[in-house]
Design an enzyme around this catalytic site. Structure first.
Site, PDB file in Angstrom:
ATOM      1  N   ALA A 241     -12.343  32.370  30.565  1.00 41.85           N
ATOM      2  CA  ALA A 241     -13.453  32.377  28.833  1.00 41.85           C
ATOM      3  C   ALA A 241     -14.713  32.246  29.343  1.00 41.85           C
ATOM      4  CB  ALA A 241     -12.745  31.408  28.158  1.00 41.85           C
ATOM      5  N   PHE A 242     -15.829  32.411  28.707  1.00 41.91           N
ATOM      6  CA  PHE A 242     -17.568  32.152  29.494  1.00 41.91           C
ATOM      7  C   PHE A 242     -17.964  30.577  28.824  1.00 41.91           C
ATOM      8  CE2 PHE A 242     -19.794  30.905  25.441  1.00 41.91           C
ATOM      9  CZ  PHE A 242     -18.863  31.837  24.577  1.00 41.91           C
ATOM     10  N   LYS A 243     -16.868  29.498  28.540  1.00 43.39           N
ATOM     11  CA  LYS A 243     -17.136  28.082  28.259  1.00 43.39           C
ATOM     12  C   LYS A 243     -17.184  27.522  29.717  1.00 43.39           C
ATOM     13  CE  LYS A 243     -17.359  28.917  23.638  1.00 43.39           C
ATOM     14  NZ  LYS A 243     -16.843  28.244  22.346  1.00 43.39           N
ATOM     15  N   ASP A 244     -16.486  28.046  30.390  1.00 43.07           N
ATOM     16  CA  ASP A 244     -16.347  27.639  31.797  1.00 43.07           C
ATOM     17  C   ASP A 244     -17.683  27.190  33.017  1.00 43.07           C
ATOM     18  OD1 ASP A 244     -13.850  27.446  33.060  1.00 43.07           O
ATOM     19  OD2 ASP A 244     -13.861  29.136  33.006  1.00 43.07           O
TER      20      ASP A 244
ATOM     21  N   THR B 250     -13.130  26.418  24.583  1.00 39.04           N
ATOM     22  CA  THR B 250     -13.859  25.248  25.292  1.00 39.04           C
ATOM     23  C   THR B 250     -13.150  24.408  24.784  1.00 39.04           C
ATOM     24  OG1 THR B 250     -15.837  25.704  23.118  1.00 39.04           O
ATOM     25  CG2 THR B 250     -15.582  23.269  24.174  1.00 39.04           C
TER      26      THR B 250
END
Ligand code: PLP
Ligand SMILES: N[C@@H](CCOP(=O)(O)O)C(=O)O
Length: 430
Positions: A105-108, A139
């Site tokens: 996911a983009f939270k990385d 998150t």
């Protein structure tokens, strides 16, 4: 760089203090004192720069001088060790895939960047830090992965019981070591409120060093501006009128995109694409900001009724409704519309999207109706297999599991169920 509190009742902080505290003592979100645009030549030459070079130049002013350039280069390089490809669907629509990192996911990116900044600031400090994080799905997993085994850091993740996908839950409850998961009887907003209350609780803060790894924290939020630059690098030769449709929940990602625009990135417009949790969509119509309890949807990570970062967006536009409206459009979609969009993308473009990306795709389609010359990029914020049940049910096809997902399958879930702030407090003080 110094940061001020958006509640304007606390002293300004250095980058280090803003990261270590997470939120200002007056409960305000931190915001940089200055935003200096990058030279035009930077954007003209962007295709000759690597991702690391782009990110380093973009973030430097926000972290200097507390993180020296050489350390920052290493942090950025380690953070960005995977791909950010743009996939073209048709003449007017592309998607930027932000799910190639360890938790898909983009939270990385934000989690890895923040973990390294905190590690740097903490290296000569014997005091342990407790990272508190509220998650509606992604998150938590990214922070768990990013902080796993980091010396001197304990992570406590709060997530709404029964409201995250099975794979998201495994990602945040199975790692052990310095990562603990609290399953909250409530919504994401309840989790976020408990975290914010903890920061104001002097009995707690006098006994332990607390910080946040939500987008509240500037080190988690600001690196998200890289994505918009990476997409621009891949598209700007072919398309002059680039618009981003950002599937939005807590509004950190779109707000980071607006920061990229402030740095000079030629972005023409933003579309905030929402599920039924549409407080900002309604605000742009009525000019009334009315947070509401969140509603459960299939794009669960966006089930946010009171987006934390809306106040930062207001600050970027100096609380001027008209200038915000010139740059931001917002739409809201039901689960049925989201599923239909997933099927449409699969049928027309052989593209398997997750429910969050599908909401972004719908935002592009609606925006293009009145702006047919634009090229709209929707952010594909998570890998479809994180939402396996929904995705397979919609496209009627089994999906192969990437190795990042296989790695958590079948592991034992360990979590503690809580219902109230006092239970959180007792857990932290134990
Ligand atoms: C997959 C996915 N898409 C979209 C969002 C919404 O992003 P933001 O909270 O930055 O608006 C989230 C959660 O933050 C998410 O996990
Ligand atoms: N959608 C998020 C909610 C928290 O957002 P954040 O960017 O403030 O951490 C999630 O997946 O947990």
């Amino acid at each position: 760089m110094n940061y001020y509190s958006l509640n304007k009742q606390a002293p300004n902080s250095s980058f280090k203090d803003a990261v270590v505290k997470g939120i200002a003592p007056d409960k305000g979100l931190y915001f940089p004192e200055q935003i200096t645009p990058l030279p035009k030549a930077f954007f003209d030459n962007i295709d000759h720069l690597t991702h690391t070079e782009i990110a380093f130049e973009a973030i430097k002013q926000f972290v200097s001088p507390e993180i020296p350039d050489a350390v920052l280069k290493t942090i950025v390089e380690e953070t960005l060790s995977f791909e950010f490809p743009v996939v073209n669907l048709n003449e007017n629509i592309s998607t930027l895939e932000l799910f190639h990192g360890p938790t898909m996911a983009f939270k990385d990116v934000g989690a890895r960047f923040m973990a390294r900044c905190l590690g740097y600031f903490n290296k000569n400090n014997n005091r342990e830090v407790t990272v508190l994080v509220a998650t509606s799905g992604d998150t938590g997993g990214a922070v768990a992965n990013g902080f796993l085994g980091v010396k001197g850091v304990n992570v406590v993740i709060l997530y709404p019981s029964g409201k995250v996908s099975d794979i998201q839950e495994m990602q945040l409850t199975t790692l052990g070591q310095n990562i603990k998961a609290l399953e909250v009887n409530g919504t994401f907003d309840d989790c976020q409120d408990m975290v914010k209350t903890a920061f104001l609780d002097e009995e707690l803060t006098s006994q332990m060093q607390l910080t946040s790894a939500n987008s509240i924290n500037v080190a988690r939020w600001l690196p998200q501006l890289f994505y918009f630059m990476f997409a621009y690098k891949q598209l700007h030769k072919k398309h002059k009128n680039i618009v981003f449709s950002v599937p939005s929940g807590n509004f950190g990602n779109i707000c980071a995109g607006m920061m990229a625009q402030k740095l000079g990135l030629p972005i023409n417009h933003f579309v905030a694409s929402n599920n039924a949790n549409n407080v900002v969509t309604r605000y742009l119509i009525s000019q009334l900001y009315e947070p509401k309890p969140s509603i459960q949807t299939i794009s669960n990570a966006m089930d946010v009724g009171a987006p934390s970062n809306f106040i930062r967006i207001q600050e970027i536009y100096k609380n001027n409704f008209e200038s915000l409206k010139e740059n931001l459009t917002s739409y809201s979609y039901s689960d049925e519309e989201t599923k239909a969009a997933m099927l449409e993308m699969y049928t027309n473009y052989n593209y398997v999207a997750d429910p969050h990306g599908a909401v972004g795709y719908l935002g592009c389609k609606d925006y293009l109706k009145n702006n047919p010359s634009a090229h709209c990029v929707f952010l594909e914020t998570a890998h479809p297999t994180k939402f396996l049940d929904v995705v397979e049910d919609v496209i009627k096809e089994k999906q192969p599991l990437p190795e990042q997902i296989q790695a958590v399958m079948g592991k034992d879930k360990v979590s503690v169920v809580i219902s109230t702030y006092n239970e959180l407090k007792s857990f932290l003080l134990k």
